[in-house]
Design an enzyme around this catalytic site. Structure first.
Site, PDB file in Angstrom:
ATOM      1  CG  ASN A   9      -1.756   1.210   1.382  1.00 56.59           C
ATOM      2  OD1 ASN A   9      -1.789   2.050   0.477  1.00 56.59           O
ATOM      3  ND2 ASN A   9      -2.454   1.335   2.501  1.00 56.59           N
ATOM      4  CE  LYS A  11      -0.178   3.087   4.834  1.00 53.40           C
ATOM      5  NZ  LYS A  11      -0.085   3.170   6.275  1.00 53.40           N
ATOM      6  CG  HIS A  94      -5.849   1.780   5.410  1.00 55.68           C
ATOM      7  ND1 HIS A  94      -5.372   2.692   6.323  1.00 55.68           N
ATOM      8  CD2 HIS A  94      -4.833   0.911   5.173  1.00 55.68           C
ATOM      9  CE1 HIS A  94      -4.121   2.375   6.620  1.00 55.68           C
ATOM     10  NE2 HIS A  94      -3.764   1.308   5.930  1.00 55.68           N
ATOM     11  CD  GLU A  96      -2.929   5.343   6.838  1.00 51.05           C
ATOM     12  OE1 GLU A  96      -2.952   5.395   5.598  1.00 51.05           O
ATOM     13  OE2 GLU A  96      -1.987   4.823   7.486  1.00 51.05           O
ATOM     14  CD  GLU A 166      -3.294  -2.452   7.426  1.00 49.69           C
ATOM     15  OE1 GLU A 166      -2.279  -2.681   6.779  1.00 49.69           O
ATOM     16  OE2 GLU A 166      -3.903  -1.357   7.364  1.00 49.69           O
ATOM     17  N   GLY A 172       2.846   2.237  10.858  1.00 45.56           N
ATOM     18  CA  GLY A 172       3.792   3.331  10.694  1.00 45.56           C
ATOM     19  C   GLY A 172       4.508   3.726  11.980  1.00 45.56           C
ATOM     20  CB  SER A 212       5.656  -1.801  11.899  1.00 48.81           C
ATOM     21  OG  SER A 212       5.275  -0.463  12.182  1.00 48.81           O
ATOM     22  N   GLY A 233       3.021  -1.018   4.251  1.00 47.49           N
ATOM     23  CA  GLY A 233       3.146   0.400   3.904  1.00 47.49           C
ATOM     24  C   GLY A 233       4.596   0.743   3.621  1.00 47.49           C
TER      25      GLY A 233
HETATM   26  P1  13P Z   1       3.240   0.381   7.628  1.00 47.49           P
HETATM   27  O1  13P Z   1       3.752  -0.915   7.012  1.00 47.49           O
HETATM   28  O2  13P Z   1       3.968   1.571   7.127  1.00 47.49           O
HETATM   29  O3  13P Z   1       3.138   0.280   9.120  1.00 47.49           O
HETATM   30  O4  13P Z   1       1.726   0.549   7.092  1.00 47.49           O
HETATM   31  C1  13P Z   1       0.826  -0.495   7.231  1.00 47.49           C
HETATM   32  C2  13P Z   1      -0.426  -0.172   6.490  1.00 47.49           C
HETATM   33  O5  13P Z   1      -1.201   0.663   6.908  1.00 47.49           O
HETATM   34  C3  13P Z   1      -0.684  -0.879   5.227  1.00 47.49           C
HETATM   35  O6  13P Z   1      -1.979  -0.652   4.773  1.00 47.49           O
END
Ligand code: 13P
Length: 250
Positions: A9, A11, A94, A96, A166, A172, A212, A233
């Protein structure tokens, strides 16, 4: 047997040239079989990224999709537009989108139903906050989100989805759920799927872990019985780390 999946992803990162370069690098050395590799660039780059991937065995996902097939929805993206660029998967729900853009469980369910009706495979994200985990509410939260996202679906439709667990506190932050913590939730989610649908659906449906994920922690995560891959991510933004994850999943 569920085929392992590694989904990147991206983002809201990378310029067009960087996205193309990343896609080319992945395309060049992506494993041919044994793992399903998916990338989700920003929609603006879908055209150039799909060209850069050419005939490589890399599947394209959108980071979002509106439920309507067209209409007066300024700033939104419709399924038929995504399909023109070869998009087969859509990330929905997601954290976010839920936290920063106010997406509700009802809206996510609407999008899931629409994506399935248009023959996309939704990657449905759920997960608890740190406060919920510390308050012992992880199971209640993820069960609620799962049931809400799958409302109205039959078993055949559910089998066309991918679930992604997640934990929000791991996204992140560099803090990964331990393999045991993640496995416990994945096992629980499979039991909810069995209760909601049937054993066949619970066993067929891939459940990805996200938060992560890195080459250093992925092997121990994916070796767990109910963890079928990663939704990644940060580590999906570099050719080497992303391909390493794909190789680990083999
Ligand atoms: P990270 O791998 O940067 O923690 O992000 C995970 C994520 O939200 C994937 O959709």
């Amino acid at each position: 047997m569920r085929t392992p999946i590694v989904a990147g992803n991206w983002k809201m990162n990378l310029g067009n040239n960087e996205a193309v370069e990343l896609a080319r690098g992945i395309a060049k050395n992506c494993p041919e079989s044994g793992v399903k590799v998916i990338v989700a660039p920003v929609s603006l780059h879908l055209s150039s990224v799909s060209q850069a991937l050419a005939t490589a065995p890399v599947l394209l996902a959108s980071q979002n999709m509106h439920w309507a097939e067209s209409g007066a929805y300024t700033g939104e993206l419709a399924g038929p537009m995504l399909r023109e660029f070869g998009v087969r998967y859509v990330i929905l729900g997601h954290s976010e989108r839920r936290q920063l853009f106010g997406e509700s469980d009802e809206l996510i369910n609407h999008k899931v139903q629409s994506a399935l009706a248009q023959d996309f495979r939704p990657i449905i994200c759920i997960g608890e906050t740190l406060q919920e985990r510390e308050g012992g509410r992880t199971r209640a939260k993820v069960e609620f989100q799962l049931r809400a996202a799958y409302a109205g679906l039959n078993a055949e439709q559910a089998q066309r989805t991918i679930l992604a667990y997640e934990p929000i506190w791991a996204i992140g932050t560099g803090k990964t759920a331990s393999p045991e913590q993640a496995q416990e939730v994945h096992f629980f989610l499979r039991s909810v799927l069995k209760d909601r649908f049937d054993i066949k659906t619970a066993q067929a449906l891939p459940i990805l872990y996200g938060g992560s994920v890195k080459p250093q922690n992925f092997a121990s995560l994916i070796s767990q019985d109910d963890i079928d891959g990663g939704l990644v991510g940060g580590a999906s933004l570099k050719v080497e780390s992303f391909l390493e994850l794909a190789r680990i999943a083999l």
